[in-house]
Structure formats: structure tokens, C-alpha cells
Write an enzyme that holds these catalytic residues in place. Sequence first.
Site, PDB file in Angstrom:
ATOM      1  CB  CYS A   1      -5.885  -1.149  -2.903  1.00 62.73           C
ATOM      2  SG  CYS A   1      -5.733   0.649  -2.840  1.00 62.73           S
TER       3      CYS A   1
ATOM      4  CB  CYS B   1      -2.871   0.719  -3.774  1.00 65.88           C
ATOM      5  SG  CYS B   1      -3.486   0.962  -2.107  1.00 65.88           S
TER       6      CYS B   1
END
Length: 325
Positions: free
Chosen positions: A35, A32
Site C-alpha cells: 500500500c 501494508c
Amino acid sequence: MSKTVNITSASQFDGLLKSSKLVVVDFYADWCGPCKQIAPIFEKLSGAISRENVVTFAKVNTENQKDIAQAYNVQGLPTFIVFRDGKVADRVTGANPLKLQAIVKKLSEQVSSLQNSGGESSGGDGAVWRGAALPRGYTDITQHIEVNRTELLNVDNQTGGVRVLFESSKPSALSKSTTTKKDWVESDTDEQLMLFLPFQAMLKLHTIQLTSLPPTDDDDDEAPTRPRTIKLFINKTHNLDFDEAEDMAATQQIELSGKDWNAEGTASIPLRYVKFQNINSLVLFVVDGESDSEKTRLDRIRLIGEAGEKREMGKLEKIGDEAGE
């Protein structure tokens, strides 16, 4: 050295929720991109705010701990969930550092205040009082009510105004406070109340928690009573009148009984969740009370669910009432 706890099992996670008053969890995945972008900010918050057994920051890899992610309805990454006393208190979905910082700061200040005063999380002035536990995986979204545009019909003006219903403090009927402030509302000419709640964001509403604490003097026929029959209507642009609401099919109708109210005077009302998706307003109609009294009483209202994108203040989008209306 990082103070963040990396979660490797469900039992470790459950233990952490029990041992630390406030737990801030980063649900992420290695693949991600957002993230990775917000990770340094999360670590900076962890280093600045972490306090042993009081405020703990943790990371959950959703690829390795799928059961934990599923248990808390993590559907987008990153998702940050704040737990207080083992219960979900707030959540942020997406890489939104300003919102994450604001939520963590607010809750950590509350914890510090409680520690300094020796109070408990469910009491004490300034603390966030909860009349009942939150359903697992959902948060208190009462703050998304556009309070300035709420409207309460048939209210006794000698009791509190509509704003008291959303206060985060413990109701005076449960506290030892000597205040003379009437922090509840009662109906006026009969037992019915009509409450219009517009929202600042599109909500997914899972549960409504109502607190009602009428006096227990059985000899007083004039004493208010708790609500019994409630009708809910969604996505209205304004409040309804009583005759209109009596005749209209409700999105959901609820019948409460004595067993629905807990020791804190709170009833948790689960909703037909599929009918309460993407709503921008709610009308709550108290049809009658549980006794023959001509007055019903409400002390607090909490909305539990999920909040979407915030919309422009003062504008209600009509996204369609339920089919058949």
C-alpha cells in the site's frame, strides 16, 4: 496540495459516491507495505486527473472503516475500486500501477466524452450502456471473455454475429439510431441457442445479465421471443451439441418469466455463487422461449463477478467439472 479525499465515515463515503460521477478509491492499511509503495502513484494520478464533481480520488483506511471495506468485499490490500455513477465499475487488487493507470485513464476519458457531448452514462454512442445495476461489491467482467474463441450454434446469419452480444453500446432497439445494423442475434431453425464462452482469466461468476428486445407486434407469429429456460455448464473445453446438453445435468438451470425483465429489456440472473468459483469457460444453452415462436432473441450479455489471474491466451485448463458429471 493533495486532492485526495480521506474517508472518515460511511455517510461521507455515500455522499461522495452521489456527488462525483467517477470515484477512484484506495482501500489500504497503515501496516501494508505494498500500500505504501503504490501510494505515491495514486497521489500522482489524483493530482493529474481529479476534477470537481466529475473525477474524485479517495482513500479508505480499512482498519478504521471496516464496514465500508466489508460492504465492497475488500479481501486483499491494496484494493482499488472505481465507482461510476455510484456503482462499482472496476477493481484492481494488489499493487499493480499499470493496470490502475489504464483503468483510470479509460474511465476518465469516457466521462470527459460524455460531458463534452452532453450525453448520459447509460446512453450515447461510445458510452458504456448498462441494462441493469451491478450487484453491490461486484464488477462487470465481460471483457475477460476470449471473444475470438466464442462459438454460437443455431444462429440466424441474417442477424448480428456473436460479437454484438458483448458490445458496450446501447442496443439499437432502445436508441433513436437510424442504423440498419442488426446488433442482436436470433436463433435459426428453432428456438434453441448454444453459446460457448472461454475466458482469459479464472472467474468467480456472481450474476449474468441478459438483454432481449424482441419486437412487440402481437400479430406477428414469426416474431422472435425472449428466452425462458436456460441451462448453464462450466469448465468445458469446447461447445456442447444440443442433444448432449439436453441430457446432461446443468451446473444451474434457470426459468425466466415476464417479471424478471426490466424496462430496459434486461434480466439479472443471480447464480449459485458457490458453484461458479474458479471457472475458465461457460456454456449458455437457451432451451426454449417464453412464447410459441420458433425464434429466440438476445441483444446483450454481461457477466458480473470477480476476475483472477490472467492465463495464457488460447489455453483452457481443465480444473474439474462439478461432481457427478
